[in-house]
Design an enzyme around this catalytic site. Structure first.
Site, PDB file in Angstrom:
ATOM      1  N   ARG A  98      38.844  35.344  63.623  1.00 27.08           N
ATOM      2  CA  ARG A  98      40.041  34.583  63.278  1.00 27.08           C
ATOM      3  C   ARG A  98      39.785  33.089  63.118  1.00 27.08           C
ATOM      4  O   ARG A  98      40.709  32.335  62.885  1.00 27.08           O
ATOM      5  CB  ARG A  98      41.101  34.772  64.379  1.00 27.08           C
ATOM      6  CG  ARG A  98      41.596  36.181  64.536  1.00 27.08           C
ATOM      7  CD  ARG A  98      42.465  36.554  63.390  1.00 27.08           C
ATOM      8  NE  ARG A  98      43.290  37.702  63.681  1.00 27.08           N
ATOM      9  CZ  ARG A  98      44.266  38.123  62.911  1.00 27.08           C
ATOM     10  NH1 ARG A  98      44.540  37.465  61.809  1.00 27.08           N
ATOM     11  NH2 ARG A  98      44.962  39.183  63.216  1.00 27.08           N
ATOM     12  N   HIS A 147      31.397  43.969  61.822  1.00 28.52           N
ATOM     13  CA  HIS A 147      32.509  43.789  60.881  1.00 28.52           C
ATOM     14  C   HIS A 147      32.699  42.303  60.608  1.00 28.52           C
ATOM     15  O   HIS A 147      32.706  41.487  61.511  1.00 28.52           O
ATOM     16  CB  HIS A 147      33.794  44.374  61.464  1.00 28.52           C
ATOM     17  CG  HIS A 147      34.851  44.645  60.442  1.00 28.52           C
ATOM     18  ND1 HIS A 147      35.458  43.633  59.726  1.00 28.52           N
ATOM     19  CD2 HIS A 147      35.402  45.802  60.001  1.00 28.52           C
ATOM     20  CE1 HIS A 147      36.339  44.167  58.899  1.00 28.52           C
ATOM     21  NE2 HIS A 147      36.315  45.481  59.032  1.00 28.52           N
ATOM     22  N   TYR A 190      38.137  38.516  58.895  1.00 29.22           N
ATOM     23  CA  TYR A 190      39.286  38.840  58.038  1.00 29.22           C
ATOM     24  C   TYR A 190      39.612  37.681  57.100  1.00 29.22           C
ATOM     25  O   TYR A 190      40.321  37.854  56.113  1.00 29.22           O
ATOM     26  CB  TYR A 190      40.519  39.144  58.892  1.00 29.22           C
ATOM     27  CG  TYR A 190      40.388  40.362  59.767  1.00 29.22           C
ATOM     28  CD1 TYR A 190      39.860  41.542  59.273  1.00 29.22           C
ATOM     29  CD2 TYR A 190      40.795  40.338  61.097  1.00 29.22           C
ATOM     30  CE1 TYR A 190      39.750  42.669  60.066  1.00 29.22           C
ATOM     31  CE2 TYR A 190      40.687  41.455  61.907  1.00 29.22           C
ATOM     32  CZ  TYR A 190      40.163  42.621  61.380  1.00 29.22           C
ATOM     33  OH  TYR A 190      40.049  43.730  62.171  1.00 29.22           O
ATOM     34  N   HIS A 235      35.147  43.076  53.953  1.00 27.25           N
ATOM     35  CA  HIS A 235      36.213  43.361  52.992  1.00 27.25           C
ATOM     36  C   HIS A 235      35.944  42.613  51.695  1.00 27.25           C
ATOM     37  O   HIS A 235      35.588  41.431  51.731  1.00 27.25           O
ATOM     38  CB  HIS A 235      37.563  42.933  53.552  1.00 27.25           C
ATOM     39  CG  HIS A 235      38.003  43.734  54.733  1.00 27.25           C
ATOM     40  ND1 HIS A 235      39.045  43.361  55.545  1.00 27.25           N
ATOM     41  CD2 HIS A 235      37.528  44.891  55.243  1.00 27.25           C
ATOM     42  CE1 HIS A 235      39.201  44.255  56.499  1.00 27.25           C
ATOM     43  NE2 HIS A 235      38.292  45.188  56.341  1.00 27.25           N
ATOM     44  N   GLU A 254      33.678  47.534  52.094  1.00 27.79           N
ATOM     45  CA  GLU A 254      34.650  48.515  52.573  1.00 27.79           C
ATOM     46  C   GLU A 254      35.719  48.779  51.514  1.00 27.79           C
ATOM     47  O   GLU A 254      36.227  47.851  50.884  1.00 27.79           O
ATOM     48  CB  GLU A 254      35.308  48.010  53.856  1.00 27.79           C
ATOM     49  CG  GLU A 254      36.260  49.013  54.482  1.00 27.79           C
ATOM     50  CD  GLU A 254      36.797  48.534  55.828  1.00 27.79           C
ATOM     51  OE1 GLU A 254      37.812  49.082  56.278  1.00 27.79           O
ATOM     52  OE2 GLU A 254      36.205  47.604  56.416  1.00 27.79           O
ATOM     53  N   ASP A 290      36.527  54.002  54.427  1.00 25.18           N
ATOM     54  CA  ASP A 290      37.536  54.126  55.480  1.00 25.18           C
ATOM     55  C   ASP A 290      38.468  55.265  55.062  1.00 25.18           C
ATOM     56  O   ASP A 290      39.083  55.227  53.995  1.00 25.18           O
ATOM     57  CB  ASP A 290      38.314  52.814  55.608  1.00 25.18           C
ATOM     58  CG  ASP A 290      39.321  52.844  56.745  1.00 25.18           C
ATOM     59  OD1 ASP A 290      40.207  53.729  56.737  1.00 25.18           O
ATOM     60  OD2 ASP A 290      39.255  51.989  57.634  1.00 25.18           O
ATOM     61  N   HIS A 327      42.154  54.198  54.498  1.00 21.77           N
ATOM     62  CA  HIS A 327      42.280  53.393  53.285  1.00 21.77           C
ATOM     63  C   HIS A 327      42.183  54.271  52.040  1.00 21.77           C
ATOM     64  O   HIS A 327      42.952  54.111  51.090  1.00 21.77           O
ATOM     65  CB  HIS A 327      41.181  52.336  53.227  1.00 21.77           C
ATOM     66  CG  HIS A 327      41.251  51.319  54.314  1.00 21.77           C
ATOM     67  ND1 HIS A 327      40.324  50.303  54.452  1.00 21.77           N
ATOM     68  CD2 HIS A 327      42.135  51.149  55.326  1.00 21.77           C
ATOM     69  CE1 HIS A 327      40.634  49.563  55.498  1.00 21.77           C
ATOM     70  NE2 HIS A 327      41.723  50.067  56.053  1.00 21.77           N
ATOM     71  N   HIS A 340      34.468  54.586  58.321  1.00 18.01           N
ATOM     72  CA  HIS A 340      35.450  54.235  59.333  1.00 18.01           C
ATOM     73  C   HIS A 340      36.374  55.438  59.458  1.00 18.01           C
ATOM     74  O   HIS A 340      36.948  55.888  58.461  1.00 18.01           O
ATOM     75  CB  HIS A 340      36.253  52.992  58.926  1.00 18.01           C
ATOM     76  CG  HIS A 340      35.496  51.712  59.089  1.00 18.01           C
ATOM     77  ND1 HIS A 340      35.959  50.506  58.618  1.00 18.01           N
ATOM     78  CD2 HIS A 340      34.306  51.451  59.695  1.00 18.01           C
ATOM     79  CE1 HIS A 340      35.088  49.556  58.907  1.00 18.01           C
ATOM     80  NE2 HIS A 340      34.071  50.109  59.560  1.00 18.01           N
ATOM     81  N   ASP A 372      48.401  50.693  55.033  1.00 21.07           N
ATOM     82  CA  ASP A 372      47.277  50.913  55.934  1.00 21.07           C
ATOM     83  C   ASP A 372      47.750  50.933  57.370  1.00 21.07           C
ATOM     84  O   ASP A 372      47.831  49.899  58.022  1.00 21.07           O
ATOM     85  CB  ASP A 372      46.226  49.814  55.716  1.00 21.07           C
ATOM     86  CG  ASP A 372      45.016  49.997  56.620  1.00 21.07           C
ATOM     87  OD1 ASP A 372      44.794  51.136  57.057  1.00 21.07           O
ATOM     88  OD2 ASP A 372      44.320  49.017  56.893  1.00 21.07           O
ATOM     89  N   HIS A 428      46.744  52.868  60.733  1.00 23.13           N
ATOM     90  CA  HIS A 428      45.800  53.773  61.385  1.00 23.13           C
ATOM     91  C   HIS A 428      46.497  54.648  62.425  1.00 23.13           C
ATOM     92  O   HIS A 428      47.317  54.175  63.205  1.00 23.13           O
ATOM     93  CB  HIS A 428      44.695  52.976  62.067  1.00 23.13           C
ATOM     94  CG  HIS A 428      43.813  52.248  61.108  1.00 23.13           C
ATOM     95  ND1 HIS A 428      42.638  51.637  61.502  1.00 23.13           N
ATOM     96  CD2 HIS A 428      43.906  52.029  59.777  1.00 23.13           C
ATOM     97  CE1 HIS A 428      42.061  51.082  60.452  1.00 23.13           C
ATOM     98  NE2 HIS A 428      42.824  51.297  59.389  1.00 23.13           N
ATOM     99  N   GLU A 481      38.424  53.425  64.427  1.00 23.69           N
ATOM    100  CA  GLU A 481      39.260  52.233  64.545  1.00 23.69           C
ATOM    101  C   GLU A 481      40.682  52.650  64.902  1.00 23.69           C
ATOM    102  O   GLU A 481      41.653  52.013  64.527  1.00 23.69           O
ATOM    103  CB  GLU A 481      39.270  51.455  63.230  1.00 23.69           C
ATOM    104  CG  GLU A 481      37.924  50.921  62.826  1.00 23.69           C
ATOM    105  CD  GLU A 481      37.961  50.213  61.487  1.00 23.69           C
ATOM    106  OE1 GLU A 481      37.245  49.223  61.318  1.00 23.69           O
ATOM    107  OE2 GLU A 481      38.735  50.641  60.596  1.00 23.69           O
TER     108      GLU A 481
END
Length: 493
Positions: A156, A189, A192, A229, A266, A300, A303, A337, A350, A352, A382
């Site tokens: 972040r 990973h 973001y 991503h 991904e 994923d 996704h 994923h 999306d 999960h 995840e």
């Protein structure tokens, strides 16, 4: 006579540490030099210098991990547009309660020896690295994982402290101690915030620097796979956005200190301007990469399903994977994923869900676990692990991951017509029924709203069209009327 030494735990048992909702055990390997006095023949004392290694464990505060559950109505953070996310202020930290004493016990499940499986499956979850990257090893051991994902720094923030050399050293030692092949089965990973498709130069440079920093951390740790991503078009043409991503990858692959780390793209669910929901978009990026040995794809399951790639039946699964092979190529498939979906097929949402409880269902994961090309690939859960405690507050229950790993491993060779499979499938679907119904209702309402809007827009366009047509007809009529009058006048003359 020397007194007998007190029995001590082995370094391996000390390193198999545990995690609670808000504490993690930081494991480091320390080297010490000690002098030992021994007695030889004739009671002659001798001194020798000995190098000793020991695993030192201490508790540190745990931070949030990727894949933490959101409110059911909110999309998973993974598919948020990075262009929008980078302008947001960090969300306030949620206060958590301490987990029960049982959660503080050593490994929740033993790791299944891969050589004992019918298929060589490396299944794990995205674990915490709170207190240092070395703790991801002990956290993976804690849930019985044979593979794992981790953030190598804050996901972040744009700038993070450099990788601590002692943490890197401990990471290597613990990986060796617990027999993890970090080059093959650890899948870090990316942030973001990073958008390699960014068109603004200043922002593009910022994203690139963050990306390269992660690749250099991977190389230092001996990690060969790095998941990220693809980013957002920002409203620009998709072909140009994919070309920008490929260009940034080409630059990054040539940077010193990045080793041979493979940049793994991904796939995404297809919301807004986010790139990567169509296999063609992944292929466009790969096509522009010069060193094809350093690029791959992570699928994923949530996704893919939300984007319109069906995995639920053996026939649908085979068709989807055949399509992937034709457009992208199975040689680029590097990881998975593993997530079920709270949202229905093709919803582009999306959300999960735990394995078997969502719209994908247990059969989709049976198809995947029995698919030959997944052997040897890291497969990372995840799925949400937060649940309400007795006091009504949310706590993490890592037993969920430990159980899901064992469930997925058990699907290899299982007969889907057996009572065992049907019983598990029914129980899991029942557990997720209320969530599926709630999200389905949201999707239906949105579809109805969108349909009404489209109908109104079409009606407005139709009225404008009729008015334009009428105006055109009047103009044509007027033209011919004037022409007739003119011709009559000329005839009279």
């Amino acid at each position: 006579m020397c007194p007998p030494s007190r029995p001590t735990r082995s370094a391996k048992s000390r390193a198999a540490t545990k995690i609670t909702a808000d504490t993690a055990e930081e494991a480091t390997v320390e080297e010490t030099t000690v002098k030992r006095t021994t007695r030889g023949r004739g009671a002659v004392k001798k001194e020798e210098v000995v190098e000793e290694k020991k695993v030192v464990v201490k508790k540190v505060a745990a931070t949030k991990r990727k894949g933490k559950s959101q409110d059911d109505e909110d999309e998973d953070i993974e598919n948020k547009d990075p262009v929008e996310e980078e302008t947001k202020k960090p969300a306030p930290k949620k206060r958590k309660t301490k987990a029960s004493a049982e959660e503080d016990a050593a490994p929740l499940a033993a790791r299944t020896p891969v050589e004992s499986m019918k298929r060589k499956l490396y299944i794990g979850a995205h674990v915490s690295s709170a207190g240092g990257v070395q703790n991801s090893i002990t956290n993976a051991v804690h849930i019985g994982a044979n593979a794992f994902a981790v953030f190598l720094k804050s996901q972040r923030k744009w700038v993070s402290p450099p990788l601590d050399p002692s943490a890197a050293s401990s990471f290597h030692d613990l990986a060796k101690l617990h027999s993890y092949s970090v080059g093959d089965h650890v899948l870090p990973h990316g942030s973001y915030l990073v958008n390699l498709a960014q068109i603004d130069k200043a922002k593009a440079d910022q994203a690139y620097a963050n990306f390269v920093d992660d690749l250099q951390r991977c190389a230092t740790l001996g990690i060969k796979l790095y998941n990220f991503h693809p980013g957002s078009t920002g409203g620009e043409p998709i072909e140009e956005a994919c070309a920008r991503i490929a260009s940034q990858l080409n630059r990054a692959h040539k940077e010193p200190g990045t080793g041979q780390t493979v940049t793994v793209i991904e796939n995404m669910c297809g919301s807004g301007n986010v790139i990567g929901s169509r296999f063609e978009e992944l292929a466009m990026i790969i096509d522009g990469v010069e060193d094809k040995s350093r690029v791959g794809v992570c699928i994923d399951t949530c996704h893919a399903f939300a984007a319109g790639h069906d995995l639920r039946t053996p026939e649908a699964f085979a068709k989807t994977m055949q399509l992937f092979d034709e457009i992208v190529g199975l040689k680029y498939l590097k990881a998975f994923h593993l997530n079920d979906s709270k949202a229905p097929f093709g919803s582009h949402r999306d959300l999960h869900a735990n394995i078997g409880t969502g719209f994908l269902g247990l059969r989709a994961f049976h198809n995947l676990m029995n698919y030959e090309p997944v052997q040897g690939l890291p497969m990372v859960l995840e799925t949400p692990i937060e649940e309400k405690g007795s006091d009504g507050k949310m706590v993490e229950n890592k037993q969920i991951w430990a159980d899901e790993i064992k469930l997925l491993e058990s699907l290899v060779g299982m007969d889907v017509e057996s009572e065992e499979f049907k019983k598990i499938e029914e129980e899991l679907q029942k557990r997720g029924a209320s969530e599926r119904a709630k999200i389905q209702e949201q999707v239906d309402k949105k579809a109805e709203k969108d349909a009404k809007k489209a109908e109104k827009d079409a009606a407005k366009a139709g009225k404008k069209g009729l008015a334009a047509a009428a105006k055109g007809t009047a103009s044509i009529s007027g033209f011919f009327k004037k022409k007739v009058v003119k011709e009559e006048s000329e005839a009279e003359e």
